[in-house]
Design a protein around this motif. Structure first.
Motif, PDB file in Angstrom:
ATOM      1  N   THR A  90       0.839  -1.194   0.000  1.00  0.00           N
ATOM      2  CA  THR A  90       0.000   0.000   0.000  1.00  0.00           C
ATOM      3  C   THR A  90       0.873   1.243   0.000  1.00  0.00           C
ATOM      4  N   GLN A  91       0.511   2.171  -0.848  1.00  0.00           N
ATOM      5  CA  GLN A  91       1.149   3.494  -0.829  1.00  0.00           C
ATOM      6  C   GLN A  91       0.237   4.448  -0.052  1.00  0.00           C
ATOM      7  N   ARG A  92       0.819   5.567   0.378  1.00  0.00           N
ATOM      8  CA  ARG A  92      -0.003   6.588   1.040  1.00  0.00           C
ATOM      9  C   ARG A  92      -0.291   7.712   0.056  1.00  0.00           C
ATOM     10  N   ALA A  93      -1.574   7.999  -0.137  1.00  0.00           N
ATOM     11  CA  ALA A  93      -1.942   9.142  -0.974  1.00  0.00           C
ATOM     12  C   ALA A  93      -1.729  10.431  -0.194  1.00  0.00           C
ATOM     13  N   ILE A  94      -1.892  10.350   1.135  1.00  0.00           N
ATOM     14  CA  ILE A  94      -1.787  11.520   2.014  1.00  0.00           C
ATOM     15  C   ILE A  94      -1.039  11.090   3.272  1.00  0.00           C
ATOM     16  N   ASP A  95      -0.146  11.949   3.758  1.00  0.00           N
ATOM     17  CA  ASP A  95       0.561  11.647   5.011  1.00  0.00           C
ATOM     18  C   ASP A  95       1.091  12.954   5.589  1.00  0.00           C
ATOM     19  N   TRP A  96       0.586  13.363   6.735  1.00  0.00           N
ATOM     20  CA  TRP A  96       1.064  14.603   7.360  1.00  0.00           C
ATOM     21  C   TRP A  96       0.913  14.532   8.879  1.00  0.00           C
ATOM     22  N   LEU A  97       1.501  15.509   9.549  1.00  0.00           N
ATOM     23  CA  LEU A  97       1.449  15.584  11.013  1.00  0.00           C
ATOM     24  C   LEU A  97       1.083  17.011  11.410  1.00  0.00           C
ATOM     25  N   GLY A  98       0.034  17.146  12.232  1.00  0.00           N
ATOM     26  CA  GLY A  98      -0.312  18.454  12.798  1.00  0.00           C
ATOM     27  C   GLY A  98       0.204  18.545  14.224  1.00  0.00           C
ATOM     28  N   ARG A  99       0.592  19.757  14.624  1.00  0.00           N
ATOM     29  CA  ARG A  99       1.128  19.969  15.981  1.00  0.00           C
ATOM     30  C   ARG A  99       0.020  20.451  16.914  1.00  0.00           C
ATOM     31  N   LEU A 100      -0.020  19.877  18.110  1.00  0.00           N
ATOM     32  CA  LEU A 100      -1.013  20.274  19.102  1.00  0.00           C
ATOM     33  C   LEU A 100      -0.518  21.482  19.900  1.00  0.00           C
ATOM     34  N   ASP A 101      -1.422  22.416  20.186  1.00  0.00           N
ATOM     35  CA  ASP A 101      -1.051  23.600  20.983  1.00  0.00           C
ATOM     36  C   ASP A 101      -0.735  23.207  22.423  1.00  0.00           C
ATOM     37  N   GLY A 102      -1.520  22.266  22.968  1.00  0.00           N
ATOM     38  CA  GLY A 102      -1.268  21.735  24.308  1.00  0.00           C
ATOM     39  C   GLY A 102      -1.196  20.224  24.185  1.00  0.00           C
ATOM     40  N   TYR A 103      -0.286  19.581  24.887  1.00  0.00           N
ATOM     41  CA  TYR A 103      -0.110  18.146  24.657  1.00  0.00           C
ATOM     42  C   TYR A 103      -1.329  17.343  25.106  1.00  0.00           C
ATOM     43  N   ALA A 104      -1.474  16.183  24.481  1.00  0.00           N
ATOM     44  CA  ALA A 104      -2.493  15.204  24.863  1.00  0.00           C
ATOM     45  C   ALA A 104      -1.807  14.090  25.654  1.00  0.00           C
ATOM     46  N   GLN A 105      -2.603  13.288  26.364  1.00  0.00           N
ATOM     47  CA  GLN A 105      -2.047  12.149  27.107  1.00  0.00           C
ATOM     48  C   GLN A 105      -3.046  11.006  27.153  1.00  0.00           C
ATOM     49  N   SER A 106      -2.516   9.799  27.243  1.00  0.00           N
ATOM     50  CA  SER A 106      -3.343   8.610  27.389  1.00  0.00           C
ATOM     51  C   SER A 106      -2.857   7.823  28.598  1.00  0.00           C
ATOM     52  N   VAL A 107      -3.771   7.570  29.525  1.00  0.00           N
ATOM     53  CA  VAL A 107      -3.483   6.712  30.675  1.00  0.00           C
ATOM     54  C   VAL A 107      -4.488   5.566  30.647  1.00  0.00           C
ATOM     55  N   PRO A 382      -0.395  25.019   8.505  1.00  0.00           N
ATOM     56  CA  PRO A 382      -1.450  25.574   9.369  1.00  0.00           C
ATOM     57  C   PRO A 382      -2.770  24.781   9.296  1.00  0.00           C
ATOM     58  N   VAL A 383      -3.039  24.188   8.133  1.00  0.00           N
ATOM     59  CA  VAL A 383      -4.259  23.377   7.990  1.00  0.00           C
ATOM     60  C   VAL A 383      -4.122  22.089   8.813  1.00  0.00           C
ATOM     61  N   ALA A 384      -2.960  21.452   8.741  1.00  0.00           N
ATOM     62  CA  ALA A 384      -2.703  20.243   9.537  1.00  0.00           C
ATOM     63  C   ALA A 384      -2.829  20.549  11.029  1.00  0.00           C
ATOM     64  N   ASP A 385      -2.269  21.686  11.449  1.00  0.00           N
ATOM     65  CA  ASP A 385      -2.321  22.054  12.869  1.00  0.00           C
ATOM     66  C   ASP A 385      -3.756  22.327  13.323  1.00  0.00           C
ATOM     67  N   ARG A 386      -4.522  23.020  12.463  1.00  0.00           N
ATOM     68  CA  ARG A 386      -5.896  23.336  12.860  1.00  0.00           C
ATOM     69  C   ARG A 386      -6.727  22.058  12.980  1.00  0.00           C
ATOM     70  N   PHE A 387      -6.545  21.141  12.032  1.00  0.00           N
ATOM     71  CA  PHE A 387      -7.276  19.867  12.074  1.00  0.00           C
ATOM     72  C   PHE A 387      -6.912  19.114  13.354  1.00  0.00           C
ATOM     73  N   ALA A 388      -5.631  19.057  13.675  1.00  0.00           N
ATOM     74  CA  ALA A 388      -5.185  18.350  14.885  1.00  0.00           C
ATOM     75  C   ALA A 388      -5.801  18.966  16.137  1.00  0.00           C
ATOM     76  N   ASN A 389      -5.815  20.294  16.219  1.00  0.00           N
ATOM     77  CA  ASN A 389      -6.314  20.961  17.424  1.00  0.00           C
ATOM     78  C   ASN A 389      -7.831  20.917  17.549  1.00  0.00           C
TER      79      ASN A 389
END
Length: 417
Positions: A90-107, A382-389
């Motif tokens: 499988t190839q990726r048609a789309i692949d990006w990373l958005g940055r969060l303004d405040g970190y997330a966590q999973s416990v 900026p679009v990736a970041d907005r989607f992530a946030n």
């Protein structure tokens, strides 16, 4: 001192019980399992809590694991190229990373719920280990000023009628399969950044990968959401954890080889580290009526149960508990009547409706403008970041996600900036 009964010891029930306790209420908490049984039992969820939900825990000083849990700084989206998984890689048609303004966590909820339950008891809370039936609540309702039900499964949920206007789906839209693992390698393009990875395989389902803190320390969650009846819908009846993991990896190799490449050395965190199931996303009437005439208020996923495709379950539970806590404190000595219960739910629905709308949209095949938006995020950070946030504040999706015109206007404004 007002007496309150909370039935169900999950994110919302415990957060509410501990919050009320800290304000001097006499709180009884009913759980069908002890803290030790929870801690040594099966995983219960995939939870990734974003900044707003984490802040509700901090406000109550319940963020006991904040220093140990991985700090998730980004959210990545990959979309598999159409038709590419049969045959060949499988190839990726789309692949990006958005940055969060405040970190997330999973416990891991086994860690958190067990720890919070012990804290509640240590602080003098009345903890009753008993699986509650409607008949129990009928009896208890006479002794308490308010009864809240936050146990999202079983016969108690049936007291709260389905709201057909707000529940477009009558059947489960995804088959869910979760594995907690040690030994997952980093993503080569961002080896030092902890991120949630959302991998979309059109027509097949989704794979989510997220760092977490579990009973044995740092781990990662591999989470398949399969379209029912499709190639990922193969976990029904799989009881053996090792078989569950090998199926998970087999499907990763076939549909998301870029994630499989870092999973070749993984092993399950523990024998309870797998989970599979499915449920129909449902919004329910928030007020339940007991046979004896008493009223109970539904909490979090008892009344708003969304599919986990948008990772909002524990966030919504935290936001619901915070909204209900404020409503209870503001009520003072007045009666917790039906009108108050409905108004309290409406206060939560102000935020929950955005989660429900977004989640139900993500369960449907994406329209062209959404594919364009996800594609543009790969070119425009900026679009990736907005989607992530927007995972932290899903209300923001109203501004750029649902309507092709708003999406186009937003992308035009970013591209022209």
């Amino acid at each position: 001192m007002r007496k309150i009964l909370v039935v169900g010891a999950g994110q919302s029930g415990l957060q509410l019980a501990l919050g009320l306790q800290s304000h001097g209420y006499e709180v009884t908490l009913m759980s069908n399992r002890t803290a030790d049984e929870i801690r040594s039992g099966r995983v219960m969820s995939t939870q990734c809590m974003f900044d707003t939900a984490l802040q509700h825990e901090r406000d109550l000083q319940l963020n006991f694991w904040e220093q140990q849990a991985p700090k998730i700084g980004g959210l990545g989206v990959s979309v598999a190229a159409p038709g590419s998984h049969d045959p060949g890689p499988t190839q990726r048609a789309i692949d990006w990373l958005g940055r969060l303004d405040g970190y997330a966590q999973s416990v891991d909820q086994r860690v958190k719920m067990a720890g919070w339950m012990e804290t509640f008891a240590q602080r003098g809370g009345q903890l009753v280990i008993h699986g509650a039936a409607v008949s129990d609540l009928d009896y208890f309702s006479r002794a308490y000023d308010l009864v809240m039900v936050s146990a999202g499964k079983g016969e108690l949920v049936q007291m709260f009628g389905r709201d057909p206007e707000r529940s477009p789906y009558g059947e489960p839209q995804r088959a869910l399969a979760v594995a907690y693992v040690h030994g997952l390698g980093p993503r080569p393009e961002h080896p030092d950044l902890d991120a949630v990875r959302c991998n979309l395989v059109p027509g097949v389902g989704e794979l989510f990968v997220m760092p977490t803190l579990t009973t044995s320390g740092r781990a990662d969650i591999l989470f398949w959401e399969g379209i029912p009846g499709g190639p990922l819908d193969v976990f029904n009846g799989v009881k053996d954890p090792a078989e569950h993991l090998s199926l998970t990896l087999e499907l990763m190799e076939k549909f998301t080889p870029w994630e499989y490449a870092r999973a070749t050395k993984v092993e399950l965190t523990d024998a309870g580290g797998t989970l599979a199931g499915r449920y129909a996303p449902t919004v329910r009437n928030p007020v339940g009526r007991l046979p004896g005439g008493g009223l109970v208020l539904g909490v979090a996923d008892v009344v708003v149960a969304n599919d986990p495709i948008t990772g909002q379950g524990s966030n919504s539970a935290s936001k619901c508990a915070a909204a209900y806590l404020s409503s209870i404190l503001e009520r003072g000595e007045k009666e917790f009547d039906e009108e108050w219960m409905r108004a309290t739910f409406d206060r939560y629905w102000d935020t929950a409706q955005h989660v429900t709308k977004w989640t139900n949209a993500m369960l449907a095949p994406p329209p062209e403008h959404i594919i364009n938006l996800l594609g543009a995020a790969g070119q425009l950070p900026p679009v990736a970041d907005r989607f992530a946030n927007a995972f932290n504040d899903p209300a923001d999706f109203e501004n750029f996600f649902y309507e092709p015109e708003k999406t186009a206007a937003y992308l035009g404004s970013v591209a022209g900036a």
